[in-house]
Design a protein around this motif. Sequence first.
Motif, PDB file in Angstrom:
ATOM      1  N   ILE A 109       1.995   3.662  -1.484  1.00 53.28           N
ATOM      2  CA  ILE A 109       0.672   3.782  -1.676  1.00 53.28           C
ATOM      3  C   ILE A 109       0.389   4.774  -2.709  1.00 53.28           C
ATOM      4  O   ILE A 109      -0.734   4.619  -3.575  1.00 53.28           O
ATOM      5  CB  ILE A 109       0.082   4.164  -0.321  1.00 53.28           C
ATOM      6  CG1 ILE A 109       0.233   3.239   0.769  1.00 53.28           C
ATOM      7  CG2 ILE A 109      -1.427   4.711  -0.499  1.00 53.28           C
ATOM      8  CD1 ILE A 109      -0.124   3.771   2.168  1.00 53.28           C
ATOM      9  N   ALA A 110       1.140   5.773  -3.060  1.00 55.43           N
ATOM     10  CA  ALA A 110       0.739   6.667  -4.142  1.00 55.43           C
ATOM     11  C   ALA A 110       1.047   6.071  -5.342  1.00 55.43           C
ATOM     12  O   ALA A 110       0.253   6.215  -6.371  1.00 55.43           O
ATOM     13  CB  ALA A 110       1.668   7.816  -3.963  1.00 55.43           C
ATOM     14  N   ALA A 111       2.269   5.081  -5.541  1.00 58.24           N
ATOM     15  CA  ALA A 111       2.333   4.429  -6.614  1.00 58.24           C
ATOM     16  C   ALA A 111       1.403   3.357  -6.831  1.00 58.24           C
ATOM     17  O   ALA A 111       0.922   3.226  -8.115  1.00 58.24           O
ATOM     18  CB  ALA A 111       3.845   3.484  -6.565  1.00 58.24           C
ATOM     19  N   GLU A 112       0.888   2.681  -6.005  1.00 58.12           N
ATOM     20  CA  GLU A 112      -0.265   1.911  -6.032  1.00 58.12           C
ATOM     21  C   GLU A 112      -1.562   2.456  -6.413  1.00 58.12           C
ATOM     22  O   GLU A 112      -2.095   1.927  -7.454  1.00 58.12           O
ATOM     23  CB  GLU A 112      -0.613   1.207  -4.695  1.00 58.12           C
ATOM     24  CG  GLU A 112      -1.501  -0.001  -4.716  1.00 58.12           C
ATOM     25  CD  GLU A 112      -1.663  -0.712  -3.378  1.00 58.12           C
ATOM     26  OE1 GLU A 112      -1.916  -1.919  -3.280  1.00 58.12           O
ATOM     27  OE2 GLU A 112      -1.306  -0.057  -2.218  1.00 58.12           O
ATOM     28  N   ARG A 113      -1.887   3.620  -6.367  1.00 59.81           N
ATOM     29  CA  ARG A 113      -3.051   4.313  -6.598  1.00 59.81           C
ATOM     30  C   ARG A 113      -2.832   4.710  -7.982  1.00 59.81           C
ATOM     31  O   ARG A 113      -3.871   4.721  -8.809  1.00 59.81           O
ATOM     32  CB  ARG A 113      -3.075   5.712  -5.788  1.00 59.81           C
ATOM     33  CG  ARG A 113      -3.630   5.366  -4.528  1.00 59.81           C
ATOM     34  CD  ARG A 113      -3.947   7.013  -3.939  1.00 59.81           C
ATOM     35  NE  ARG A 113      -4.648   6.792  -2.569  1.00 59.81           N
ATOM     36  CZ  ARG A 113      -4.999   7.814  -1.740  1.00 59.81           C
ATOM     37  NH1 ARG A 113      -4.891   8.892  -2.361  1.00 59.81           N
ATOM     38  NH2 ARG A 113      -5.563   7.812  -0.556  1.00 59.81           N
ATOM     39  N   ALA A 114      -1.675   4.908  -8.586  1.00 64.12           N
ATOM     40  CA  ALA A 114      -1.333   5.342  -9.993  1.00 64.12           C
ATOM     41  C   ALA A 114      -1.260   4.107 -10.643  1.00 64.12           C
ATOM     42  O   ALA A 114      -0.974   4.346 -11.962  1.00 64.12           O
ATOM     43  CB  ALA A 114       0.058   6.140  -9.868  1.00 64.12           C
ATOM     44  N   GLY A 115      -1.197   2.910 -10.101  1.00 64.10           N
ATOM     45  CA  GLY A 115      -1.199   1.550 -10.954  1.00 64.10           C
ATOM     46  C   GLY A 115       0.294   1.442 -11.355  1.00 64.10           C
ATOM     47  O   GLY A 115       0.469   0.782 -12.354  1.00 64.10           O
ATOM     48  N   THR A 116       1.140   1.598 -10.655  1.00 68.32           N
ATOM     49  CA  THR A 116       2.962   1.655 -11.005  1.00 68.32           C
ATOM     50  C   THR A 116       3.802   1.049 -10.068  1.00 68.32           C
ATOM     51  O   THR A 116       4.864   0.928 -10.097  1.00 68.32           O
ATOM     52  CB  THR A 116       3.243   3.206 -11.560  1.00 68.32           C
ATOM     53  OG1 THR A 116       3.188   3.888 -10.212  1.00 68.32           O
ATOM     54  CG2 THR A 116       2.462   4.050 -12.652  1.00 68.32           C
ATOM     55  N   LEU A 117       2.767   0.346  -8.931  1.00 68.09           N
ATOM     56  CA  LEU A 117       3.806  -0.218  -8.090  1.00 68.09           C
ATOM     57  C   LEU A 117       4.399  -1.522  -8.440  1.00 68.09           C
ATOM     58  O   LEU A 117       5.724  -1.490  -8.036  1.00 68.09           O
ATOM     59  CB  LEU A 117       2.407  -0.908  -7.018  1.00 68.09           C
ATOM     60  CG  LEU A 117       3.306  -1.409  -5.830  1.00 68.09           C
ATOM     61  CD1 LEU A 117       4.334  -0.312  -4.821  1.00 68.09           C
ATOM     62  CD2 LEU A 117       2.446  -1.729  -4.871  1.00 68.09           C
ATOM     63  N   ASP A 118       4.152  -2.240  -9.352  1.00 71.19           N
ATOM     64  CA  ASP A 118       4.854  -3.378  -9.987  1.00 71.19           C
ATOM     65  C   ASP A 118       6.050  -2.642 -10.726  1.00 71.19           C
ATOM     66  O   ASP A 118       7.159  -3.195 -10.393  1.00 71.19           O
ATOM     67  CB  ASP A 118       4.162  -4.074 -10.828  1.00 71.19           C
ATOM     68  CG  ASP A 118       3.165  -5.139 -10.265  1.00 71.19           C
ATOM     69  OD1 ASP A 118       3.364  -5.358  -8.993  1.00 71.19           O
ATOM     70  OD2 ASP A 118       2.513  -5.724 -10.827  1.00 71.19           O
ATOM     71  N   GLU A 119       5.855  -1.700 -11.462  1.00 75.46           N
ATOM     72  CA  GLU A 119       7.155  -1.140 -12.283  1.00 75.46           C
ATOM     73  C   GLU A 119       8.047  -0.535 -11.291  1.00 75.46           C
ATOM     74  O   GLU A 119       9.314  -0.714 -11.093  1.00 75.46           O
ATOM     75  CB  GLU A 119       6.429   0.013 -13.151  1.00 75.46           C
ATOM     76  CG  GLU A 119       5.596  -0.645 -14.303  1.00 75.46           C
ATOM     77  CD  GLU A 119       4.294  -0.844 -14.186  1.00 75.46           C
ATOM     78  OE1 GLU A 119       3.873  -0.655 -12.837  1.00 75.46           O
ATOM     79  OE2 GLU A 119       3.447  -0.815 -14.949  1.00 75.46           O
ATOM     80  N   THR A 120       7.432   0.261 -10.133  1.00 78.99           N
ATOM     81  CA  THR A 120       8.533   0.851  -9.323  1.00 78.99           C
ATOM     82  C   THR A 120       9.109  -0.308  -8.550  1.00 78.99           C
ATOM     83  O   THR A 120      10.448  -0.057  -8.172  1.00 78.99           O
ATOM     84  CB  THR A 120       7.557   1.504  -8.094  1.00 78.99           C
ATOM     85  OG1 THR A 120       6.866   2.607  -8.733  1.00 78.99           O
ATOM     86  CG2 THR A 120       8.304   2.216  -7.080  1.00 78.99           C
ATOM     87  N   GLU A 121       8.689  -1.343  -7.985  1.00 80.07           N
ATOM     88  CA  GLU A 121       9.293  -2.525  -7.467  1.00 80.07           C
ATOM     89  C   GLU A 121      10.477  -3.071  -8.410  1.00 80.07           C
ATOM     90  O   GLU A 121      11.648  -3.275  -7.977  1.00 80.07           O
ATOM     91  CB  GLU A 121       8.288  -3.493  -7.203  1.00 80.07           C
ATOM     92  CG  GLU A 121       8.918  -4.661  -6.338  1.00 80.07           C
ATOM     93  CD  GLU A 121       7.952  -5.901  -5.977  1.00 80.07           C
ATOM     94  OE1 GLU A 121       8.256  -6.803  -5.522  1.00 80.07           O
ATOM     95  OE2 GLU A 121       6.698  -5.587  -6.414  1.00 80.07           O
TER      96      GLU A 121
END
Length: 271
Positions: A109-121
């Motif tokens: 959720i923190a990554a999603e807020r930062a706009g980096t969820l795709d990159e994290t995945e």
Amino acid sequence: MIGASRDALAAARESLTALTDSTSADPKVLADELAVVTALLDREVALRRVLADPSRSGERKAELVATVLGEQVGGATVDLVSGMVRSRWSAPRDLVDAAEELADTAELIAAERAGTLDETEDELFRFSRTVASAPELRTALTSEKAAPSAKVQLLHTLLGGKSREATERLITRLVAQPRGRSLEGGLEALSRLAAERRGRSVAVVTSAVPLSDQQRQRLGSALAKLYGRQMHLNLDVDPEILGGIRVRVGDEVINGSIADRLSEAERRLAG
């Protein structure tokens, strides 16, 4: 999870979503604190048995959570875990697994807020491929003889400044607290959780040569139609499959490689 634990986990997920959606709770803080809860429940067998005991009052168990955790974590985490112990769990171990999943979800959720969820995945998948191709690295990260601090430092050297913050934090927690899981299994679970956060499934696609953008789009559309939901493609290249592609979605494998067809032909001839 099955039965009551499945329902309890679903309720806990909803509580975490509501907490992070409607309050100023920092999901990274929640992730760290839920990791503390996970480690405590994993270590203290008697405590987790009491907290998952269906014969005990939910309110009494919630009071125990406040007493035990009150000085270790914040109020939001205490409230979240108190809600969890009020639910019914099929087995005490399921309560620990749920706390761990919520910690990982809070990180995503923190990554999603930062706009980096795709990159994290994507980074989680790439790191899993790196581990699979580097036995010495896997040994260094999983050896019981190596100090946890040495493993954390190695991960920071590998990932620090080269990957998203959430990626490093997720993998570091996995390596520091494996809880009996294999490194490969833990990374796959994290990738799946990230995909679920995006409302899609993961398809691991192995091809003899890299797929073009057009091929990836066509394959993604075909799989979305087949499974009735959006698919995220994790792409891997393996020249040994000779040609075609192999697709794995969960436990289901779609074989379309020349190597697989040759193997099938050999089995038929042998029969």
